[in-house]
Design a protein around this motif. Structure first.
Motif, PDB file in Angstrom:
ATOM      1  N   THR A  68       5.739  -2.684  14.139  1.00 40.71           N
ATOM      2  CA  THR A  68       4.608  -1.975  13.264  1.00 40.71           C
ATOM      3  C   THR A  68       4.871  -2.447  11.772  1.00 40.71           C
ATOM      4  O   THR A  68       5.977  -2.683  11.370  1.00 40.71           O
ATOM      5  N   GLN A  69       3.896  -2.399  10.951  1.00 46.10           N
ATOM      6  CA  GLN A  69       4.033  -2.819   9.789  1.00 46.10           C
ATOM      7  C   GLN A  69       4.482  -1.621   8.632  1.00 46.10           C
ATOM      8  O   GLN A  69       3.590  -0.566   9.198  1.00 46.10           O
ATOM      9  N   SER A  70       4.781  -1.923   7.714  1.00 42.49           N
ATOM     10  CA  SER A  70       5.423  -1.092   6.652  1.00 42.49           C
ATOM     11  C   SER A  70       4.009  -0.812   6.018  1.00 42.49           C
ATOM     12  O   SER A  70       3.282  -1.500   5.893  1.00 42.49           O
ATOM     13  N   ARG A  71       4.170   0.270   5.191  1.00 43.09           N
ATOM     14  CA  ARG A  71       2.975   0.821   4.179  1.00 43.09           C
ATOM     15  C   ARG A  71       2.945  -0.181   3.201  1.00 43.09           C
ATOM     16  O   ARG A  71       1.590  -0.758   3.033  1.00 43.09           O
ATOM     17  N   TYR A  72       3.621  -0.864   2.704  1.00 46.97           N
ATOM     18  CA  TYR A  72       3.804  -2.130   1.586  1.00 46.97           C
ATOM     19  C   TYR A  72       3.113  -3.233   2.381  1.00 46.97           C
ATOM     20  O   TYR A  72       2.067  -3.779   1.658  1.00 46.97           O
ATOM     21  N   GLU A  73       3.414  -3.664   3.695  1.00 46.07           N
ATOM     22  CA  GLU A  73       2.623  -4.773   4.082  1.00 46.07           C
ATOM     23  C   GLU A  73       1.203  -4.729   4.391  1.00 46.07           C
ATOM     24  O   GLU A  73       0.449  -5.349   4.185  1.00 46.07           O
ATOM     25  N   ARG A  74       0.940  -3.337   4.836  1.00 44.58           N
ATOM     26  CA  ARG A  74      -0.435  -2.878   5.172  1.00 44.58           C
ATOM     27  C   ARG A  74      -1.098  -2.993   3.893  1.00 44.58           C
ATOM     28  O   ARG A  74      -2.365  -3.310   3.672  1.00 44.58           O
ATOM     29  N   ALA A  75      -0.529  -2.479   2.661  1.00 49.67           N
ATOM     30  CA  ALA A  75      -1.084  -2.334   1.581  1.00 49.67           C
ATOM     31  C   ALA A  75      -1.565  -3.704   1.080  1.00 49.67           C
ATOM     32  O   ALA A  75      -2.592  -4.016   0.332  1.00 49.67           O
ATOM     33  N   MET A 127      -7.773  -1.665  -8.267  1.00 54.88           N
ATOM     34  CA  MET A 127      -7.142  -1.571  -9.431  1.00 54.88           C
ATOM     35  C   MET A 127      -6.730  -0.033  -9.766  1.00 54.88           C
ATOM     36  O   MET A 127      -6.416   0.456 -10.664  1.00 54.88           O
ATOM     37  N   ASP A 128      -6.987   0.526  -8.962  1.00 57.72           N
ATOM     38  CA  ASP A 128      -6.926   2.023  -8.967  1.00 57.72           C
ATOM     39  C   ASP A 128      -5.591   2.358  -9.176  1.00 57.72           C
ATOM     40  O   ASP A 128      -4.626   2.078  -8.389  1.00 57.72           O
ATOM     41  N   ILE A 146       1.847  -1.792  -5.003  1.00 58.72           N
ATOM     42  CA  ILE A 146       2.400  -2.891  -4.650  1.00 58.72           C
ATOM     43  C   ILE A 146       3.271  -3.513  -5.721  1.00 58.72           C
ATOM     44  O   ILE A 146       4.478  -3.756  -5.628  1.00 58.72           O
ATOM     45  N   TYR A 147       2.807  -3.267  -7.242  1.00 58.28           N
ATOM     46  CA  TYR A 147       3.520  -3.701  -8.342  1.00 58.28           C
ATOM     47  C   TYR A 147       4.673  -2.638  -8.283  1.00 58.28           C
ATOM     48  O   TYR A 147       6.026  -3.089  -8.813  1.00 58.28           O
ATOM     49  N   ARG A 148       4.838  -1.520  -8.238  1.00 57.01           N
ATOM     50  CA  ARG A 148       5.801  -0.691  -8.141  1.00 57.01           C
ATOM     51  C   ARG A 148       6.933  -1.146  -7.236  1.00 57.01           C
ATOM     52  O   ARG A 148       8.164  -0.967  -7.405  1.00 57.01           O
ATOM     53  N   VAL A 185       6.091  -9.606  -8.278  1.00 53.64           N
ATOM     54  CA  VAL A 185       4.726  -9.579  -8.929  1.00 53.64           C
ATOM     55  C   VAL A 185       4.747 -10.492 -10.081  1.00 53.64           C
ATOM     56  O   VAL A 185       4.004 -11.289 -10.599  1.00 53.64           O
ATOM     57  N   ASP A 186       5.936 -10.029 -10.864  1.00 53.14           N
ATOM     58  CA  ASP A 186       5.896 -10.374 -12.366  1.00 53.14           C
ATOM     59  C   ASP A 186       6.234 -11.918 -12.239  1.00 53.14           C
ATOM     60  O   ASP A 186       5.380 -12.774 -13.018  1.00 53.14           O
TER      61      ASP A 186
END
Length: 135
Positions: free
Chosen positions: A2-9, A61-62, A73-75, A81-82
């Motif tokens: 299963t994919q993590s929330r981060y991967e799905r996001a 961008m929400d 994703i940035y958090r 990301v930077d």
């Protein structure tokens, strides 16, 4: 597996951005052909593509803390990301500005009918000063 929330996001946000890019390319083609004023069909297509493009960008961008958007994703992966933004000569301040502009439009006209903005919806877009190339 299963994919993590981060991967799905990440996947969902990439799909949203990809769809927005396709919409933008189609809009540019319609504008180049100068056909969106010619027939009602092309006018409907033009505005549908525009609304779809903006909606995809608004989702990404929400800044709502419950959203699995770019900001989630940035958090999760701020250093990565930077580094990516730096490698593409992109600036977080510009992304923040576009996010604020999109939220203004979203809250006033696009997904809500603001009781004051209903008098002059164009002024909302003018105040946001959001350009297609920013998206």
């Amino acid at each position: 597996m299963t994919q993590s929330r981060y991967e799905r996001a990440l996947i969902r946000n990439l799909h949203e951005i990809g769809a927005s890019i396709f919409d933008r390319r189609a809009l540019i083609g319609i504008e180049a052909a100068n056909s969106y004023h010619a027939w009602d069909f092309f006018r409907v297509v033009y505005y549908a593509l525009f609304n779809d493009m903006v909606a995809h960008c608004m989702r990404v961008m929400d800044r709502n803390s419950q959203s699995a958007s770019f900001w989630y994703i940035y958090r999760c992966e701020q250093p990565a990301v930077d580094a990516f933004l730096k490698s593409k000569t992109m600036y977080l301040s510009i992304i923040e500005s576009v996010s604020e502009k999109l939220k203004h439009v979203r809250d006033k006209t696009h997904f809500h009918i603001d009781r004051d903005a209903v008098k002059d919806p164009r002024s909302v877009w003018q105040a946001a000063d959001l350009k297609g190339n920013e998206l």
